[in-house]
Design a protein around this motif. Structure first.
Motif, short mmCIF file in Angstrom:
data_model
loop_
_atom_site.label_atom_id
_atom_site.label_comp_id
_atom_site.label_asym_id
_atom_site.label_seq_id
_atom_site.Cartn_x
_atom_site.Cartn_y
_atom_site.Cartn_z
N ASN A 19 -12.81 -0.88 0.65
CA ASN A 19 -12.87 -0.35 2.00
C ASN A 19 -13.26 -1.44 2.99
O ASN A 19 -14.41 -1.90 3.01
CB ASN A 19 -13.87 0.80 2.05
CG ASN A 19 -13.86 1.53 3.38
OD1 ASN A 19 -13.30 1.07 4.37
ND2 ASN A 19 -14.49 2.69 3.41
N HIS A 72 -9.07 0.01 -4.22
CA HIS A 72 -9.16 0.00 -2.77
C HIS A 72 -10.55 -0.46 -2.35
O HIS A 72 -11.54 0.21 -2.61
CB HIS A 72 -8.89 1.39 -2.19
CG HIS A 72 -9.20 1.49 -0.73
ND1 HIS A 72 -10.12 2.39 -0.21
CD2 HIS A 72 -8.75 0.78 0.33
CE1 HIS A 72 -10.19 2.25 1.10
NE2 HIS A 72 -9.38 1.27 1.44
N ASP A 112 -5.06 -1.16 3.36
CA ASP A 112 -5.73 0.05 3.84
C ASP A 112 -4.76 1.03 4.51
O ASP A 112 -4.94 2.25 4.41
CB ASP A 112 -6.84 -0.31 4.82
CG ASP A 112 -8.04 -0.94 4.11
OD1 ASP A 112 -9.14 -0.38 4.21
OD2 ASP A 112 -7.87 -1.97 3.46
N GLU A 140 1.11 -1.22 -4.87
CA GLU A 140 -0.32 -0.91 -4.80
C GLU A 140 -1.15 -1.92 -5.59
O GLU A 140 -0.70 -2.46 -6.60
CB GLU A 140 -0.58 0.49 -5.36
CG GLU A 140 0.16 1.60 -4.62
CD GLU A 140 -0.03 2.95 -5.27
OE1 GLU A 140 -0.33 3.92 -4.54
OE2 GLU A 140 0.11 3.04 -6.51
N TRP A 194 -7.68 2.86 -7.70
CA TRP A 194 -6.31 3.01 -7.21
C TRP A 194 -5.41 3.06 -8.45
O TRP A 194 -5.29 4.12 -9.07
CB TRP A 194 -5.96 1.87 -6.25
CG TRP A 194 -4.85 2.20 -5.27
CD1 TRP A 194 -3.79 3.01 -5.49
CD2 TRP A 194 -4.74 1.74 -3.92
NE1 TRP A 194 -2.99 3.07 -4.36
CE2 TRP A 194 -3.55 2.31 -3.38
CE3 TRP A 194 -5.47 0.90 -3.11
CZ2 TRP A 194 -3.10 2.04 -2.08
CZ3 TRP A 194 -5.04 0.64 -1.82
CH2 TRP A 194 -3.87 1.22 -1.31
N TRP A 230 -3.42 3.32 1.98
CA TRP A 230 -4.42 4.26 1.50
C TRP A 230 -4.55 5.44 2.48
O TRP A 230 -4.59 6.60 2.07
CB TRP A 230 -5.76 3.54 1.34
CG TRP A 230 -6.85 4.34 0.74
CD1 TRP A 230 -7.83 5.02 1.40
CD2 TRP A 230 -7.09 4.56 -0.66
NE1 TRP A 230 -8.68 5.64 0.52
CE2 TRP A 230 -8.25 5.37 -0.76
CE3 TRP A 230 -6.46 4.14 -1.82
CZ2 TRP A 230 -8.77 5.77 -1.99
CZ3 TRP A 230 -6.98 4.54 -3.04
CH2 TRP A 230 -8.11 5.35 -3.12
N ALA A 251 -11.78 4.49 4.96
CA ALA A 251 -10.94 3.29 4.92
C ALA A 251 -10.87 2.73 6.32
O ALA A 251 -11.22 3.41 7.30
CB ALA A 251 -9.54 3.62 4.40
N GLY A 272 0.80 -1.22 0.00
CA GLY A 272 0.00 0.00 0.00
C GLY A 272 0.83 1.26 0.00
O GLY A 272 0.43 2.27 -0.57
#
Length: 559
Positions: free
Chosen positions: A79, A77, A545, A73, A89, A548, A536, A69
């Protein structure tokens, strides 16, 4: 805001109880004056792990938190705190076709690797081709048949069977890797190299790794303008929870995720701007080895469970904030939509009569010392846990006393995180104290715990789940059946079957809702997820997460 098409009826996961996501992506978040803004240093706790090992390989055992992350990546994303919310993303949209046997993914057009080379569809195709060609890298058992790049920014993946239920893993967990770097590695190296100087698409690059300090530096060319808001992200590691908690309570840490006993007194009362966000996302359990040792016997697993006083543990260790889990290990109310109605309100079996019944049926007999034996050998089970996780140490010691009263010997093995995680990954243990969850979907939740296609044989490593190597054809079939449809009514009977099989077999011994206390120093930071703005999951250590949030958390005013 960007749109995503699923090629299926639009419904949130909570309603569909599958990875059938809503048709509109959540707002991306971001903003700010410029990449690597004037925020100085964001200091976060890496918990009780001791000195850092410079390992940034997402496929190797024990990669550092920053790997997932912050540096590498995924495409989207998902959640973990709000079921059904998905953000772009590295990709902007995707479309399923052919009943889940094909997916078309549209990528961003302005992404570069941190060495300056462009991120393209070739990198994505290469990453998924690796999972097809190398079983050791196919951590989520993706049924990939073929991968094709169409131009620079479109990828089409086909599957050997419907992959709807792999959506979260496929799009939200697999990290994209640079073809120009990883294609030079052998198959063995891809699974073992420590990758000390990672080339990723994320907002951070590695600056230094020294002892218990890891520094990341913000990229000036990150593709989302205005992110991240801090120039340096500094991880600090500690020898145990006590040392970590002392640093958090003294204001040295901006963002932490450790357990603090009596947190009102020992943290929140220390400063009016200290903040706590606690969103339970997992279930704490004893994870038994289902293939070897005494816990391969379901009677032993059920006897251990029946001997435990979970309410006493909760009140003694967690101040009553960790209610006992249900015997299905189903996260409630998160997954209420798939709860078997006949199991509404189900509670754990407890009591010496239950212990006696299960062990007698398994061929054990009580000796004159009150301890259970079989073929003259005392029933002794070892449980492994991380020595610095003081709440788990307390839980294990209480379990030891409770099991002793029931005639079962529990040997508590507190060890370093590296030793514990290595044994967990390889299935080389009798029982672990751990937690499972952190997924926005009940199918993925149960799959991580129970899917027999995920773990390799004992001795080989997995970072994904089903560490106890449990196998149940009925559960495997139910997981497959859930994936054949997005109709909740058709899925429900199969969820019920999983819950019924779980109670019958007890592949994990559920204890209570896992604590997910995240501490934020409001004197230093703002813009982190809260109960009123859960963009998130707020967990610093959660993959992905944490990455993020790290890009979106901001310096407090004037800092």
């Amino acid at each position: 805001m960007m749109l995503m098409s699923t090629g299926r009826p639009r419904r949130a996961i909570a309603a569909a109880a599958a990875l059938a996501l809503s048709g509109t992506l959540a707002a991306c978040g971001g903003g700010g004056s410029g990449n690597g803004g004037a925020g100085g240093v964001l200091t976060v706790s890496a918990g009780a792990g001791g000195n850092f090992v410079r390992n940034f390989n997402p496929y190797a055992p024990q990669p550092l938190q920053a790997t997932n992350g912050m540096i590498y990546e995924p495409l989207f994303h998902f959640n973990a705190a709000r079921t059904g919310e998905v953000d772009p993303w590295l990709a902007t949209k995707y479309t399923w076709a052919d009943g889940g046997k094909s997916i078309r993914i549209q990528l961003r057009t302005n992404v570069t690797w941190n060495d300056g080379k462009p991120f393209t569809a070739d990198d994505v195709a290469y990453t998924f081709q690796m999972t097809k060609d190398n079983k050791a890298l196919n951590m989520y058992a993706l049924p990939v048949a073929s991968v094709k790049a169409e131009g620079k920014h479109t990828v089409v993946i086909t599957f050997t069977k419907s992959a709807y239920t792999k959506e979260y893993f496929l799009l939200g967990k697999i990290k994209m890797l640079p073809r120009h770097i990883w294609s030079k590695l052998s198959a063995k190296e891809k699974a073992t190299t420590l990758n000390p100087n990672p080339v990723g698409t994320g907002p951070w690059k590695v600056k230094s790794v020294k002892g218990t300090t890891l520094d990341l530096v913000a990229r000036k060319d990150y593709y989302i303008k205005g992110l991240p808001h801090f120039k340096i992200m500094r991880y600090r590691a500690f020898t145990g929870n006590n040392a970590a908690n002392a640093a958090v309570a003294s204001g040295q840490i901006d963002w932490a995720g450790g357990f603090i006993p009596d947190i009102e007194k020992n943290y929140l009362a220390k400063n009016e701007k200290f903040d706590l966000v606690n969103i339970p996302l997992a279930t704490t359990s004893f994870i038994p080895n289902a293939q070897r040792g005494p816990t391969a016997d379901v009677g032993v697993r059920k006897a251990i469970s029946a001997a435990l006083d979970r309410d006493f543990m909760n009140k003694s260790v967690y101040d009553g904030q960790a209610p006992a889990a249900n015997p299905m290990a189903l996260l409630l109310p998160n997954y209420q939509s798939v709860l078997d109605p006949s199991l509404e309100g189900a509670t754990m079996e407890t009591g010496q009569d239950k212990v006696d019944g299960y062990l007698t049926d398994s061929g054990y007999a009580k000796g004159p010392d009150g301890m259970w034996r079989k073929n003259g050998k005392k029933l002794s089970v070892s449980v492994e846990l991380v020595s610095g996780w003081t709440d788990y140490v307390s839980v294990a010691q209480m379990a030891k006393e409770q099991l002793k009263k029931a005639g079962i010997d529990l040997v508590v093995k507190a060890e370093s995180y590296s030793q514990w995680s290595n044994n967990r990954a390889r299935g080389q243990f009798q029982m672990l104290l751990d937690n499972a969850g952190y997924t926005p979907d009940p199918r993925a939740y149960y799959a991580q715990m129970l899917d027999s296609s995920i773990p390799p044989e004992i001795g080989q490593s997995t970072n994904v789940g089903n560490f106890g190597r449990y196998a149940n054809d009925t559960i495997d079939k139910a997981l497959d059946k859930i994936g054949e449809t997005t109709d909740l009514a058709q899925q429900k009977p199969w969820y019920y079957k999983i819950q019924q099989e779980f109670i019958k077999d007890m592949p994990l011994i559920p204890l209570f809702s896992a604590q997910n206390e995240q501490e934020f120093n409001g004197n230093r930071v703002t813009g982190y997820p809260t109960e009123n703005n859960l963009y998130a999951a707020p967990s610093i250590w959660l993959d992905p997460d944490g990455g993020w949030v790290a890009a979106r958390i901001k310096p407090a005013s004037g800092k």
